[in-house]
Write a protein that holds these residues in place. Structure first.
Motif, PDB file in Angstrom:
ATOM      1  N   ALA A   1       0.825  -1.082   0.059  1.00  0.00           N
ATOM      2  CA  ALA A   1       0.107   0.002   0.001  1.00  0.00           C
ATOM      3  C   ALA A   1       0.940   1.295   0.116  1.00  0.00           C
ATOM      4  O   ALA A   1       0.565   2.334  -0.691  1.00  0.00           O
ATOM      5  N   LEU A   2       1.842   1.369   0.693  1.00  0.00           N
ATOM      6  CA  LEU A   2       2.563   2.408   0.844  1.00  0.00           C
ATOM      7  C   LEU A   2       3.385   2.624  -0.498  1.00  0.00           C
ATOM      8  O   LEU A   2       3.703   3.652  -1.019  1.00  0.00           O
ATOM      9  N   GLN A   3       4.159   1.578  -1.072  1.00  0.00           N
ATOM     10  CA  GLN A   3       4.841   1.503  -2.422  1.00  0.00           C
ATOM     11  C   GLN A   3       3.859   2.220  -3.246  1.00  0.00           C
ATOM     12  O   GLN A   3       4.330   2.954  -4.210  1.00  0.00           O
ATOM     13  N   SER A   4       2.529   2.026  -3.412  1.00  0.00           N
ATOM     14  CA  SER A   4       1.622   2.452  -4.349  1.00  0.00           C
ATOM     15  C   SER A   4       1.764   3.848  -4.374  1.00  0.00           C
ATOM     16  O   SER A   4       1.007   4.489  -5.330  1.00  0.00           O
ATOM     17  N   THR A   5       1.954   4.761  -2.991  1.00  0.00           N
ATOM     18  CA  THR A   5       2.029   6.082  -2.986  1.00  0.00           C
ATOM     19  C   THR A   5       3.204   6.622  -3.039  1.00  0.00           C
ATOM     20  O   THR A   5       3.250   7.880  -2.936  1.00  0.00           O
TER      21      THR A   5
END
Length: 268
Positions: A57-61
């Motif tokens: 999830a963090l990588q997607s941001t």
């Protein structure tokens, strides 16, 4: 609740799990209800999948794991596998080199969730955009680092922005400097010590209870809540906003835990 900024949703496999926004100083991401997808897996593997989902999830941001400042883990049947959960967390943090940077503040508490999973997680990450933002770990003057008894989190995290400082104090309970539980069976004494520990952390950063803007108190037994109310009245803390929750603390002999956020304007 924020104003003056656009909040974009964050997704995992099409499911909205949080929001992200930014200002001129940093990018902020709050994730919630991070779950494993396979309930048939053993608890440890469900926990490992939760950490992988947090990373995804963090990588997607565009935010790294190293930007996490605060985590919350809600474990079903916590007493049966808390040690194993800590092992999974430590292994993941080691693999991702989290120990080389900021070790997040955290709460680990025992509650069930509607999805029926072994664990559910929430995460706050802050990615600085300039050297005007400083993020650092804050020790507890009255307790040893949680790492010394196998829990991979920091006692508190301080985020200094150009206009204010935010202090995120981890879930705190009645634990001695050597890591052992203090005042077994005595709820009043456990509350008293826990609140002193939190107060010392606040004072170490030039803050006090008047700077607290969010707190959650966890009770193993709801019958003990009036004891906390009396403590607050006795110490003139009635103006502090505290939410109350019924939950198992991470040890069977701990009766009370509290987590605290505080904020103070930066003065020049």
């Amino acid at each position: 609740v924020i104003s003056g900024a656009k909040v974009d949703p964050v997704y995992i496999d099409g499911r909205n799990v949080g929001g992200i926004y930014e200002d001129e100083d940093a990018v902020y991401c709050l994730l919630g209800n991070i779950l494993p997808s396979d309930l048939s897996l053993p608890k440890q593997k469900q926990a490992a999948e939760v950490f992988e989902n947090i990373e995804s999830a963090l990588q997607s941001t565009g935010i790294d794991l190293g930007n996490i400042v605060r985590t919350w883990f809600y474990l079903d049947d916590i007493f049966s596998w808390y040690d194993e959960f800590n092992s999974v967390r430590t292994e993941f943090f080691s693999k991702k080199r989290i120990f080389d940077g900021i070790l997040p503040a955290s709460t680990g508490i025992g509650v069930r969730n509607q999805a029926g999973t072994a664990v559910v997680a929430d995460v706050l990450a802050i990615k600085p955009k300039s050297d005007r933002v400083h993020i650092g770990m804050v020790p507890s003057p009255l307790q040893c680092p949680a790492l010394e008894y196998g829990s991979s989190f920091s006692r508190a995290i301080e985020v200094t922005l150009p206009d204010l400082r935010r202090l995120y104090i981890s879930g705190t309970a009645s634990i001695k400097p050597n890591g052992e539980t203090a005042h077994v069976g005595d709820i009043a004494a456990q509350i008293d010590l826990t609140m002193k520990v939190v107060q010392e952390i606040l004072e170490s950063r030039g803050m006090d209870w008047t700077d607290v803007n969010r707190a959650i108190a966890y009770f193993k037994y709801t019958d003990d809540i009036p004891v906390f109310d009396y403590y607050c009245q006795l110490h003139r803390l009635s103006t502090v906003s505290v939410a109350v929750s019924h939950a198992d603390i991470c040890r069977d002999d701990l009766l009370f835990e509290i987590e605290v956020d505080a904020v103070q304007p930066v003065t020049y």
